[in-house]
Scaffold this motif. Structure first.
Motif, PDB file in Angstrom:
ATOM      1  N   TYR A  34      -7.492   1.798   3.011  1.00 44.96           N
ATOM      2  CA  TYR A  34      -7.740   1.003   1.805  1.00 44.96           C
ATOM      3  C   TYR A  34      -8.662  -0.177   2.080  1.00 44.96           C
TER       4      TYR A  34
ATOM      5  N   ASN B 141     -10.769  -0.841  -5.817  1.00 45.43           N
ATOM      6  CA  ASN B 141      -9.774   0.227  -5.690  1.00 45.43           C
ATOM      7  C   ASN B 141      -8.352  -0.286  -5.866  1.00 45.43           C
TER       8      ASN B 141
ATOM      9  N   LEU C  26       0.847  -1.190   0.000  1.00 46.18           N
ATOM     10  CA  LEU C  26       0.000   0.000   0.000  1.00 46.18           C
ATOM     11  C   LEU C  26       0.881   1.238   0.000  1.00 46.18           C
TER      12      LEU C  26
ATOM     13  N   THR D  59      -0.185   9.088   1.004  1.00 40.18           N
ATOM     14  CA  THR D  59      -1.557   9.151   0.504  1.00 40.18           C
ATOM     15  C   THR D  59      -2.208  10.459   0.928  1.00 40.18           C
TER      16      THR D  59
END
Length: 466
Positions: free
Chosen positions: A289, A326, A278, A282
């Motif tokens: 997530y 996603n 990940l 961000t």
């Protein structure tokens, strides 16, 4: 003195308040997204007010409400690397009682102001700040002495007009060649540095794609993977499934409690998630997530079961499409690491705009395009990658019930602060009509998920830990 210069103590209190609120409701309601500004607020003379800052101090920005704020234009013109202020801090900043008065609103413009060139000669501006819903009319005399005019707003058509043409693989190839040092040779998937799928994952994909596969073929695959075996046992004893009696074995957990569909889908979701790390840089306040994945999958599956029987898709595949909807976001972070931080800042600065438009502006490719393409190249079922590819375009002739359900679930979750992206005032009535669903049914399922929020959050945390 400018008003609303937030001190370090104020910032600590803001963080503490947010953590307390998250703990009290059992699930984060912080998400990147505000009203889409597609109504009257996005038209005419409405100006969106944005707060930026750097080590020199804070500045204000005014640009046409519905447009994308092009940060690079500001950086180039000012030689300052101004960044968006975090969303919850912005809300606190503009929610002061002083800003309800004309005097306070005028004093706000003692901060330096960058104004889009579209507004530089206008005498009055209707101002909206979407995080706090602050609205007022600003007189040009308030800010003319401190303003600097810059062309920095881009419309959706401005973004679309410069996009590469062609199918998804052509678009992805163009983006990779433009924004990385890679030059595409032979097959695209051979040149991107993406890890290959583990043997267990490949076997699970084969089971997922085989309509004749059953528990008898799944159990041996699970048993040879210690991590997957432990996870299956953990799921089976979860209060969410409320299985009677004790669980004695993997066979018992799959056959009596979880079932083929759920184990295959969750195992595949975890395996896909483990192929790439990940991203770290961000957007702040972003929905985690795995939380967004689990909530979208859960709601989409529940809505599928509410659809009329003659058009109802397979709930298990709907769940998997939601769990992976996603995944392309993680792929973008892997493919474009130098540009991913820039993408995160643009998402923070433009919370009213669809995420795929922001990605098109920065990278010329979207998470849905690259995620669906990769799932197809890995031979996942068509229902999965098609549902992911068209979730933002549910009325496209190529879209099916999977894309439409993921679209509805994701947008309903945004309205409740459980998913990232702009918030529509109402769900698309055409998509509701196609699926045979009603707003009342979706509201009912949202309320059920609120009741299950502790269990869903524990489930999300267990997936994140793997």
């Amino acid at each position: 003195m400018p008003i609303l210069l937030v001190s370090s103590c104020d910032l600590c209190r803001i963080v503490a308040d947010n953590l307390t609120r998250q703990a009290s409701i059992g699930v984060s309601t912080l998400a990147i997204g505000v009203n889409t500004l597609n109504s009257d607020a996005g038209k005419g003379n409405y100006a969106r007010l944005v707060l930026l800052h750097d080590n020199v101090g804070k500045v204000l920005v005014l640009l046409p409400a519905a447009k994308l704020l092009n940060l690079v234009s500001i950086w180039r013109e000012t030689e300052r690397h101004l960044q968006p202020v975090k969303g919850d801090d912005v809300k606190r900043f503009f929610s002061q009682n002083k800003l309800l008065s004309r005097e306070g609103q005028q004093k706000l413009f003692s901060l330096p102001l960058f104004i889009d060139s579209a507004f530089e000669d206008q005498d009055m501006l209707d101002v909206i700040e979407p995080y706090s819903s602050l609205r007022f009319t600003a007189d040009r005399s308030w800010y003319v002495a401190s303003m600097r005019s810059i062309r920095m707003g881009l419309s959706v058509s401005d973004i679309e007009n410069v996009q590469p043409q062609g199918d998804d693989e052509t678009v992805i190839t163009h983006a990779v060649e433009r924004f990385t040092a890679l030059r595409i040779r032979q097959r695209l998937e051979d040149t991107l540095g993406l890890p290959s799928l583990a043997p267990t994952t490949q076997k699970i994909i084969m089971l997922r794609s085989d309509p004749a596969a059953g528990v008898d073929r799944l159990v041996p695959v699970v048993k040879v993977d210690p991590s997957l075996s432990a996870q299956v046992m953990s799921w089976s004893v979860s209060p969410y499934y409320a299985a009677p009696g004790s669980i004695q074995s993997i066979d018992d957990a799959i056959i009596r409690v979880l079932g083929f569909d759920l184990v295959v889908n969750l195992a595949l979701g975890i395996a896909m998630g483990k192929t790439l790390n990940l991203p770290e840089d961000t957007p702040r306040n972003q929905t985690p997530y795995w939380q967004q994945a689990v909530y979208t999958a859960t709601l989409a599956e529940r809505l599928a079961k509410k659809m009329p029987g003659d058009i109802r898709p397979k709930p298990g595949l709907v769940y998997l499409a939601g769990l992976l909807h996603n995944f392309g976001y993680v792929v973008l972070a892997h493919l474009f690491p130098p540009h991913f931080s820039l993408l995160s800042r643009y998402i923070e600065a433009n919370p009213h705009l669809r995420l795929d438009y922001i990605e098109k502006h920065i990278l010329h490719v979207t998470r849905e395009q690259v995620g669906a393409w990769l799932m197809e190249s890995w031979s996942l079922p068509k229902e999965i990658y098609n549902g992911v590819r068209y979730l933002n375009d549910p009325l496209n002739p190529k879209a099916d019930a999977y894309a439409q359900l993921i679209h509805l679930a994701n947008h309903a979750l945004r309205q409740n602060g459980w998913a990232d992206g702009p918030v529509e005032e109402a769900l698309d009535c055409d998509v509701l009509a196609i699926t045979g669903l009603t707003q009342a049914q979706i509201t009912e399922e949202i309320e059920r998920m609120q009741d299950d929020s502790d269990v869903l959050q524990d489930f999300s945390d267990s997936l994140a830990s793997h």
